[in-house]
Write a protein that holds these residues in place. Structure first.
Motif, mmCIF file in Angstrom:
data_model
loop_
_atom_site.group_PDB
_atom_site.id
_atom_site.type_symbol
_atom_site.label_atom_id
_atom_site.label_comp_id
_atom_site.label_asym_id
_atom_site.label_seq_id
_atom_site.Cartn_x
_atom_site.Cartn_y
_atom_site.Cartn_z
ATOM 1 N N ARG A 31 0.736 -1.224 0.382
ATOM 2 C CA ARG A 31 -0.264 0.479 -0.093
ATOM 3 C C ARG A 31 0.424 1.365 -0.066
ATOM 4 N NH1 ARG A 31 -1.600 2.145 5.148
ATOM 5 N NH2 ARG A 31 -0.545 1.432 7.241
ATOM 6 N N GLY A 32 2.323 1.632 -0.414
ATOM 7 C CA GLY A 32 2.760 2.544 -0.400
ATOM 8 C C GLY A 32 3.691 2.769 0.316
ATOM 9 N N LYS A 33 3.990 2.426 1.522
ATOM 10 C CA LYS A 33 4.330 2.432 3.252
ATOM 11 C C LYS A 33 5.633 2.361 2.987
ATOM 12 C CE LYS A 33 0.544 5.287 4.597
ATOM 13 N NZ LYS A 33 1.008 6.413 4.546
ATOM 14 N N LYS A 34 6.442 3.546 3.228
ATOM 15 C CA LYS A 34 8.209 2.190 3.385
ATOM 16 C C LYS A 34 8.489 2.411 4.778
ATOM 17 C CE LYS A 34 10.069 5.210 -0.612
ATOM 18 N NZ LYS A 34 10.564 5.236 -1.314
ATOM 19 N N GLY A 35 9.242 1.641 5.514
ATOM 20 C CA GLY A 35 9.523 1.212 7.124
ATOM 21 C C GLY A 35 8.216 0.604 7.179
ATOM 22 N N PRO A 36 8.134 0.399 8.935
ATOM 23 C CA PRO A 36 8.170 -0.318 10.359
ATOM 24 C C PRO A 36 6.593 1.040 10.262
ATOM 25 C CG PRO A 36 10.117 0.082 11.195
ATOM 26 C CD PRO A 36 9.717 0.532 9.458
ATOM 27 N N MET A 37 5.775 0.655 10.806
ATOM 28 C CA MET A 37 4.868 0.996 12.053
ATOM 29 C C MET A 37 5.369 1.922 12.223
ATOM 30 S SD MET A 37 1.532 -1.806 13.125
ATOM 31 C CE MET A 37 1.084 -0.672 14.541
ATOM 32 N N MET A 38 4.708 2.994 12.842
ATOM 33 C CA MET A 38 5.559 4.035 13.779
ATOM 34 C C MET A 38 5.435 3.822 14.701
ATOM 35 S SD MET A 38 3.713 7.163 12.358
ATOM 36 C CE MET A 38 4.053 8.033 10.932
ATOM 37 N N GLY A 39 6.025 4.074 16.214
ATOM 38 C CA GLY A 39 5.760 3.461 17.456
ATOM 39 C C GLY A 39 5.234 4.130 17.736
ATOM 40 N N ARG A 40 4.820 3.403 19.312
ATOM 41 C CA ARG A 40 4.121 3.598 20.030
ATOM 42 C C ARG A 40 3.500 4.776 20.542
ATOM 43 N NH1 ARG A 40 3.947 -1.644 21.357
ATOM 44 N NH2 ARG A 40 5.753 -1.031 22.968
ATOM 45 N N GLU A 41 5.266 6.102 20.651
ATOM 46 C CA GLU A 41 4.554 7.527 21.123
ATOM 47 C C GLU A 41 4.528 8.237 19.736
ATOM 48 O OE1 GLU A 41 7.947 11.140 22.528
ATOM 49 O OE2 GLU A 41 8.452 8.686 22.651
ATOM 50 N N GLU A 42 4.911 7.877 18.671
ATOM 51 C CA GLU A 42 3.911 8.976 17.486
ATOM 52 C C GLU A 42 2.749 8.701 18.059
ATOM 53 O OE1 GLU A 42 7.696 9.205 14.386
ATOM 54 O OE2 GLU A 42 7.503 6.684 15.315
ATOM 55 N N GLN A 43 2.761 6.586 17.542
ATOM 56 C CA GLN A 43 1.186 6.640 17.920
ATOM 57 C C GLN A 43 0.160 7.348 18.728
ATOM 58 O OE1 GLN A 43 -0.089 4.811 14.971
ATOM 59 N NE2 GLN A 43 1.571 3.681 14.040
ATOM 60 N N SER A 44 0.735 7.691 20.437
ATOM 61 C CA SER A 44 -0.032 8.494 20.673
ATOM 62 C C SER A 44 -0.211 9.917 20.215
ATOM 63 C CB SER A 44 0.680 8.561 22.201
ATOM 64 O OG SER A 44 -0.036 9.004 23.004
ATOM 65 N N ALA A 45 0.385 9.765 19.388
ATOM 66 C CA ALA A 45 0.472 11.520 19.058
ATOM 67 C C ALA A 45 -0.747 11.975 17.764
ATOM 68 C CB ALA A 45 1.458 12.590 18.850
ATOM 69 N N LEU A 46 -0.446 10.716 16.670
ATOM 70 C CA LEU A 46 -1.456 10.471 15.799
ATOM 71 C C LEU A 46 -3.043 10.409 16.003
ATOM 72 C CD1 LEU A 46 0.629 8.010 13.218
ATOM 73 C CD2 LEU A 46 -0.136 10.564 13.808
ATOM 74 N N PHE A 47 -2.891 9.728 17.563
ATOM 75 C CA PHE A 47 -4.808 9.099 18.383
ATOM 76 C C PHE A 47 -5.377 11.117 18.270
ATOM 77 C CE2 PHE A 47 -7.068 9.525 21.801
ATOM 78 C CZ PHE A 47 -7.892 8.213 22.082
ATOM 79 N N GLU A 48 -4.479 11.535 19.464
ATOM 80 C CA GLU A 48 -4.766 12.939 19.516
ATOM 81 C C GLU A 48 -5.305 13.025 18.528
ATOM 82 O OE1 GLU A 48 -5.542 14.156 22.195
ATOM 83 O OE2 GLU A 48 -4.730 11.945 23.896
ATOM 84 N N PHE A 49 -4.675 13.662 17.340
ATOM 85 C CA PHE A 49 -4.741 14.571 15.821
ATOM 86 C C PHE A 49 -5.537 13.787 15.495
ATOM 87 C CE2 PHE A 49 -4.191 15.328 11.445
ATOM 88 C CZ PHE A 49 -3.737 16.883 11.721
#
Length: 271
Positions: free
Chosen positions: A232-250
């Motif tokens: 699906r065109g994504k490079k690299g692994p899933m983001m880490g949990r700290e980044e995911q926490s910020a994405l959740f808020e957004f």
């Protein structure tokens, strides 16, 4: 080989077909949704010989999607169990009418009438109650608890399959757009569409982050496979949990901006 969990969002339901349709109770697939399911089967699941079990949310659109995509595995595979397991814990998150399932007796009638091969043994009275104190409350805290339990259930199913000799176990899990972000812990792009980053009938593949035998992993977290992300065109692994926490808020703010339910700010006085 690590057991694989193929996660799939359902095809287009009638509530997805235009504005103001979230008041439809437990809507079915549109003709386009049926076509999307057939297309996904051909494009991504033409060979279903490795599918061990199909699991779906007990809402009509997910059960129908699962029965269309995985008909070959359900009817002609020596490996796959012949009925779809309906799992209430993977139902959609909101308490909009479109996300509230049918009563068990009505659902049984629909399944029988449509000739869907469904195991409804886990669908009990109250599975579709979404009040603030219920297991299926639309509040993000309650959703987090049941998504954890859903992952633990998936892990136990995988363990049982492997113990019984299915060393290359693969599960197909057909569920919902918003719920999939809670289930996978991946909030990247989760605002691209209404309350989700998953297209109708999109599929992504996951493994257990710490393997499936580790009892010390109380969350049984999932991580998307490299192959799935590349596809699906994504490079690299899933983001880490700290980044995911910020994405959740957004994501929560973006869902609110879309005029949709914001799970982390639902009032506790829901009836």
């Amino acid at each position: 080989m690590s057991p694989i969990i193929h996660c799939i969002r359902h095809g287009q339901g009638f509530h997805n077909a235009g504005a103001g349709l979230y008041t439809l109770r437990d809507p079915h697939l549109t003709p386009l949704g049926e076509q999307q399911s057939e297309t996904l089967r051909v494009n991504s699941f033409l060979n279903q010989s490795q599918i061990s079990l199909v699991i779906a949310s007990p809402l009509c659109r997910t059960l129908h999607t699962a029965s269309l995509i995985f008909k070959p595995a359900l009817t002609s595979s020596d490996k796959c169990q012949p009925r779809i397991l309906a799992l209430p814990d993977i139902q959609e998150t909101s308490d909009d009418l479109c996300d509230i399932g049918s009563e068990p007796s009505q659902l049984q009638s629909t399944v029988t009438e449509r000739n869907w091969p469904i195991d409804l043994s886990l669908v009990k009275e109250g599975w579709n109650v979404k009040t603030s104190k219920s297991r299926y409350s639309p509040h993000s805290d309650a959703i987090a608890l049941r998504t954890r339990d859903a992952r633990l259930t998936l892990r136990q199913i995988v363990r049982d399959l492997v113990k019984n000799g299915d060393v290359d176990a693969q599960l197909a899990v057909v569920t919902h757009g918003s719920f999939l972000h809670f289930l996978t812990g991946d909030w990247e792009d989760s605002w691209l569409y209404p309350a989700t980053g998953w297209r109708n009938c999109e599929t992504r593949s996951y493994v257990f982050e710490r393997g499936f035998w580790d009892d010390g992993d109380k969350e049984a977290r999932l991580i998307e496979t490299k192959e799935s992300r590349l596809e699906r065109g994504k490079k690299g692994p899933m983001m880490g949990r700290e980044e995911q926490s910020a994405l959740f808020e957004f994501a929560m703010q973006e869902w609110e901006n879309q005029g949709l339910q914001r799970p982390d700010k639902i009032e506790d006085n829901l009836v």
